[in-house]
Design a protein around this motif. Structure first.
Motif, PDB file in Angstrom:
ATOM      1  N   VAL A 172       0.896  -1.332   0.014  1.00 44.82           N
ATOM      2  CA  VAL A 172       0.014   0.208  -0.032  1.00 44.82           C
ATOM      3  C   VAL A 172       0.742   1.146  -0.022  1.00 44.82           C
ATOM      4  N   GLY A 173       0.761   2.022  -1.001  1.00 42.47           N
ATOM      5  CA  GLY A 173       1.716   3.263  -1.120  1.00 42.47           C
ATOM      6  C   GLY A 173       3.007   2.801  -1.506  1.00 42.47           C
ATOM      7  N   GLY A 174       2.966   1.783  -2.287  1.00 42.70           N
ATOM      8  CA  GLY A 174       4.329   1.032  -2.518  1.00 42.70           C
ATOM      9  C   GLY A 174       5.444   1.461  -3.322  1.00 42.70           C
TER      10      GLY A 174
ATOM     11  N   GLN B 123       0.305  -0.824  -5.056  1.00 43.68           N
ATOM     12  CA  GLN B 123      -0.704   0.511  -5.218  1.00 43.68           C
ATOM     13  C   GLN B 123       0.077   1.719  -4.833  1.00 43.68           C
ATOM     14  N   ASP B 124      -0.432   2.730  -5.729  1.00 42.77           N
ATOM     15  CA  ASP B 124       0.105   3.974  -5.556  1.00 42.77           C
ATOM     16  C   ASP B 124      -0.508   5.100  -6.403  1.00 42.77           C
ATOM     17  N   ARG B 125      -0.105   6.373  -6.264  1.00 43.67           N
ATOM     18  CA  ARG B 125      -0.531   7.399  -7.162  1.00 43.67           C
ATOM     19  C   ARG B 125      -0.300   6.941  -8.632  1.00 43.67           C
TER      20      ARG B 125
ATOM     21  N   HIS C 193      -4.231   3.520  -6.670  1.00 45.55           N
ATOM     22  CA  HIS C 193      -5.324   3.543  -5.621  1.00 45.55           C
ATOM     23  C   HIS C 193      -4.939   4.685  -4.484  1.00 45.55           C
ATOM     24  N   ASP C 194      -5.932   5.288  -4.245  1.00 48.88           N
ATOM     25  CA  ASP C 194      -5.763   6.567  -2.978  1.00 48.88           C
ATOM     26  C   ASP C 194      -5.996   5.750  -1.894  1.00 48.88           C
ATOM     27  N   PHE C 195      -4.923   5.899  -0.880  1.00 47.98           N
ATOM     28  CA  PHE C 195      -5.001   5.018   0.474  1.00 47.98           C
ATOM     29  C   PHE C 195      -6.156   5.582   1.404  1.00 47.98           C
TER      30      PHE C 195
ATOM     31  N   MET D  82       2.878  -1.636   4.671  1.00 44.38           N
ATOM     32  CA  MET D  82       3.145  -0.197   4.440  1.00 44.38           C
ATOM     33  C   MET D  82       4.477   0.239   5.041  1.00 44.38           C
ATOM     34  N   ARG D  83       5.374   0.393   4.025  1.00 42.40           N
ATOM     35  CA  ARG D  83       6.684   0.622   4.414  1.00 42.40           C
ATOM     36  C   ARG D  83       6.985   2.259   4.303  1.00 42.40           C
ATOM     37  N   TRP D  84       7.277   3.010   5.100  1.00 42.30           N
ATOM     38  CA  TRP D  84       7.600   4.295   4.938  1.00 42.30           C
ATOM     39  C   TRP D  84       6.446   5.280   4.515  1.00 42.30           C
TER      40      TRP D  84
HETATM   41  C1  LIG Z   1       7.862   7.468   1.286  1.00 41.97           C
HETATM   42  S1  LIG Z   1       7.346   6.640  -0.185  1.00 41.97           S
HETATM   43  C2  LIG Z   1       7.375   5.176   0.188  1.00 41.97           C
HETATM   44  C3  LIG Z   1       7.294   4.068  -1.068  1.00 41.97           C
HETATM   45  C4  LIG Z   1       7.411   2.507  -0.636  1.00 41.97           C
HETATM   46  N1  LIG Z   1       6.449   2.013   0.363  1.00 41.97           N
HETATM   47  C5  LIG Z   1       8.618   2.190  -0.257  1.00 41.97           C
HETATM   48  O1  LIG Z   1       9.010   1.827   0.907  1.00 41.97           O
HETATM   49  O2  LIG Z   1       9.657   2.016  -1.188  1.00 41.97           O
HETATM   50  C6  LIG Z   1       5.605   7.150   0.062  1.00 41.97           C
HETATM   51  C7  LIG Z   1       4.792   6.732  -1.199  1.00 41.97           C
HETATM   52  O3  LIG Z   1       3.288   7.030  -0.626  1.00 41.97           O
HETATM   53  C8  LIG Z   1       2.559   7.375  -2.021  1.00 41.97           C
HETATM   54  N2  LIG Z   1       1.486   8.134  -1.790  1.00 41.97           N
HETATM   55  C9  LIG Z   1       1.218   9.624  -1.274  1.00 41.97           C
HETATM   56  N3  LIG Z   1       0.052   9.732  -1.064  1.00 41.97           N
HETATM   57  C10 LIG Z   1      -0.790   8.579  -1.480  1.00 41.97           C
HETATM   58  C11 LIG Z   1      -2.131   8.291  -1.785  1.00 41.97           C
HETATM   59  N4  LIG Z   1      -2.959   9.164  -1.143  1.00 41.97           N
HETATM   60  N5  LIG Z   1      -2.567   7.160  -2.075  1.00 41.97           N
HETATM   61  C12 LIG Z   1      -1.609   6.374  -2.229  1.00 41.97           C
HETATM   62  N6  LIG Z   1      -0.137   6.485  -2.283  1.00 41.97           N
HETATM   63  C13 LIG Z   1       0.062   7.680  -2.064  1.00 41.97           C
HETATM   64  C14 LIG Z   1       3.664   8.209  -2.714  1.00 41.97           C
HETATM   65  O4  LIG Z   1       3.516   8.281  -4.066  1.00 41.97           O
HETATM   66  C15 LIG Z   1       5.120   7.302  -2.352  1.00 41.97           C
HETATM   67  O5  LIG Z   1       5.169   6.302  -3.384  1.00 41.97           O
END
Ligand SMILES: C[S@@+](CC[C@H](N)C(=O)[O-])C[C@H]1O[C@@H](n2cnc3c(N)ncnc32)[C@H](O)[C@@H]1O
Length: 456
Positions: free
Chosen positions: A263-265, A286-288, A317-319, A333-335
Motif C-alpha cells: 500500500v503506497g508501494g 498500489q500508489d498514485r 489506488h488512493d489509500f 506499508m513501508r515508510w
Molecule cells: C516514502 S514513499 C514509500 C514508498 C514505498 N512504500 C517504499 O517503501 O519504497 C511514500 C509513497 O506514498 C505514496 N502516496 C502518497 N499519497 C498517497 C495516496 N493518497 N495514496 C496512495 N499512495 C500515496 C507516494 O506516491 C509514495 O510512493
C-alpha cells in the motif's frame, strides 16, 4: 564519571568490539571496491558483529565529542552542510562511474573533470573534502580513486548513457544521495524560519512543511512531485527507496499464492526483493498514477517474469479511499505512516481495517523512535523494547542510531510528518481497530510492527 575515565571506558569498549569482529569476520580494506557480499556491508546478520559495529560507531563519536574542543565541534557541525552538497555534486557529475575503470591507481582530476565536463580546480576541492570524510581517496596529489564507500555510488551504467537518463532502472543509493543533497538540503535550511512562523510551527497540516515554505507552494509534496517539471526528481525519489535494507518479515511462512498488498508501494522497492526470493506470492503494488506508471516500467526491466506471470500487479489506488483488495494476507506499508499526521494515519489504517479478513496481517515498516536517555516505560508488546547499550554510551546508542532522528527530520521538512515511538503507534493503531502483535528489529532504522485486526 570524570572525562578521563569516560575516555578509557570508550577506548575499552572499542577495543573489545574490535576483538569480537576479528574473531568472527574479515573486514575488507576501505580502499577496495564495495562488494555487497562482504562484512560489514552484508555482515549484519550476525547479531554479535552488528552490536560490535554499533558500539564502535557510538563510542568513537562520543570520544570525539568528549575530547574535541567544544567550539570546533560546533563550527565543524555547522559547516557539515557542505558534505551532502559535495556528495550530491560528485554523484550528479558521475564521478564514481568515471573512476570505475581507473581502478585503485585513480585518475588525475584534470581527466576526471574533462569527462565530467566541469572545472578541475573546483572538482578537486569537492573531492578532497569527500576524501577527508573517507568517501573517495586522494591517491597522490590531485589523483582520485574510488574507495569502498564511493564505489557504491557507481550506477554501473556507461557515462554515455547519461545523455538519456541516469535515473532509469535500479540505480541504488546514488538516487538517494542526489535527492537528499538537493531538495532536502534546501528544505531543511528553512527549518528555523518555519519554527518562528506560528502558522507553520504549530500546524500539523501536511502543506505546512519547510518544503512548502521554501518553494512557496500550497501543493502537497506528492502533487508537487507529479508536476511535469519534477519528473526527474520523482524518478529519483522512487529509486531512492532502494537504500533501505530488505524487510525482515518471514515471507517464506506464507502459503503459496498468498496476497501481499504493498500500500503506497512507490515503484515497489520494498516488494521487489520479496518477489525475487518468493516468486509464488501474489504482490499488488498500489500508489498514485505516476508512481504506478514508473513501477510498471521498472519491474519490466528488473523482474520481467513476475510481470508476465501475473505474480505482480500494479494498481492506482488512493489509500484514503476504500481498499479494493479485500482480506489480503498481508497489507504492507513501508515508510507511509511517517508521512502523515495522526488523524490521517488513522484514516488510512481504518480503510485497511475495513478490508481486512480475520487472518490478515498488517505490516508497518518505519523507524521506531526512542529518547536519548533511559526510558522507564514498561513495554508490554513483544519485541518492542530496544536493547540497552553498555555504559557510558547514550541509552539510544547515540551516533550509531542517528539515522532514525535524521529520517524524522527528513519527514518534518518534507511533509510535516514524523517518526513515532511504540506508544504513539500503539495509540493510532488501537483507534483504527488494529492490535500490535509483535515488533521485529525494533532497534533497526526499519522496525517492523506486525498487527492483526482487533477483536471487538
Ligand atoms: C516514502 S514513499 C514509500 C514508498 C514505498 N512504500 C517504499 O517503501 O519504497 C511514500 C509513497 O506514498 C505514496 N502516496 C502518497 N499519497 C498517497 C495516496 N493518497 N495514496 C496512495 N499512495 C500515496 C507516494 O506516491 C509514495 O510512493
Amino acid at each position: 564519571m570524570a572525562s578521563i575515565s569516560i575516555l578509557r571506558s570508550l577506548e575499552n569498549l572499542i577495543s573489545a568490539s574490535v576483538d569480537i569482529i576479528e574473531e568472527r569476520v574479515q573486514i575488507p580494506d576501505l580502499d577496495s571496491a564495495y562488494h555487497e557480499s562482504v562484512v560489514p556491508d552484508n555482515g549484519l546478520s550476525d547479531p554479535a558483529v552488528a552490536d560490535a559495529i554499533s558500539c564502535i560507531v557510538a563510542a568513537t563519536a562520543q570520544l570525539v565529542a568528549t575530547i574535541r574542543p567544544a567550539h570546533l565541534t560546533l563550527i565543524s557541525t555547522a559547516m557539515m552542510i557542505h558534505v551532502p552538497s559535495a556528495l550530491r555534486t560528485a554523484t550528479d557529475l558521475h564521478v564514481a562511474e568515471v573512476l570505475r575503470d581507473a581502478g585503485p591507481q585513480g585518475l588525475h582530476v584534470r581527466k576526471i573533470a574533462a569527462l565530467c565536463r566541469t572545472s578541475s580546480g573546483k572538482l578537486a576541492r569537492i573531492l578532497r573534502l569527500l576524501a577527508s570524510e573517507h568517501i573517495f581517496r586522494e591517491v597522490s596529489p590531485d589523483v582520485f580513486a574510488n574507495n569502498r564507500i564511493s564505489s557504491l555510488l557507481d550506477t554501473k551504467k556507461s557515462v554515455d548513457r547519461f545523455a538519456q537518463s541516469k535515473w532509469d532502472g535500479g540505480v541504488g543509493i546514488a538516487a538517494f544521495v542526489s535527492y537528499t543533497g538537493g531538495h532536502t538540503l534546501k528544505f531543511t535550511s528553512y527549518l528555523a524560519e518555519t519554527m518562528r512562523d506560528p502558522s507553520f510551527a504549530y500546524s500539523e497540516d501536511h502543506i505546512k512543511a519547510p518544503f512548502n515554505y521554501t518553494l512557496k507552494t500550497d501543493l502537497p509534496f506528492w502533487q508537487w512531485l507529479d508536476l511535469p517539471e519534477n519528473e526527474v526528481e520523482r524518478r529519483k525519489f522512487g529509486l531512492a527507496m532502494t537504500c533501505a535494507p530488505k524487510t525482515s518479515f518471514e515471507w517464506g511462512l506464507l502459503p503459496k499464492n498468498s496476497v501481499v498488498v504493498d500500500v503506497g508501494g512507490g515503484v515497489g522497492m520494498a516488494t521487489l526483493p520479496v518477489a525475487r526470493a518468493f516468486p509464488d506470492l501474489r504482490i499488488i503494488i498500489q500508489d498514485r498514477p505516476k508512481f504506478v506508471e514508473d513501477a510498471r516500467k521498472l519491474w519490466k526491466e528488473e523482474l520481467p517474469i513476475a510481470v508476465s506471470s501475473g505474480h505482480v500487479a500494479f494498481q492506482v489506488h488512493d489509500f484514503f479511499e476504500p481498499q479494493p483488495i479485500q482480506a489480503a494476507d498481508v497489507y504492507l506499508m513501508r515508510w507511509i505512516m511517517h508521512d502523515w499526521n495522526d488523524p490521517l494515519c488513522i484514516s488510512i489504517l481504518k480503510r485497511l481495517r475495513d478490508a481486512a479478513g480475520p487472518g490478515t496481517k498488517l505490516l508497518i515498516v518505519d523507524a521506531l523512535m526512542s529518547h536519548a536517555c533511559r526510558d522507564p516505560f514498561a513495554y508490554d508488546i513483544a519485541g518492542a523494547a530496544k536493547p540497552l547499550p553498555p555504559k557510558p554510551l547514550l541509552a539510544n546508542f547515540g551516533h550509531a542510531r542517528v539515522g532514525e532522528y535524521l529520517f524524522d527530520l527528513q519527514m518534518l521538512v518534507t511533509v510535516n510528518g514524523q517518526e513515532r515511538t511504540i506508544r504513539q503507534f500503539s495509540d493510532i493503531l488501537q483507534v483504527a481497530g488494529w492490535e500490535i502483535e509483535e515488533v521485529k528489529s525494533a532497534a533497526a532504522t526499519q522496525a517492523h510492527l506486525i498487527a492483526t485486526p482487533a477483536v471487538v
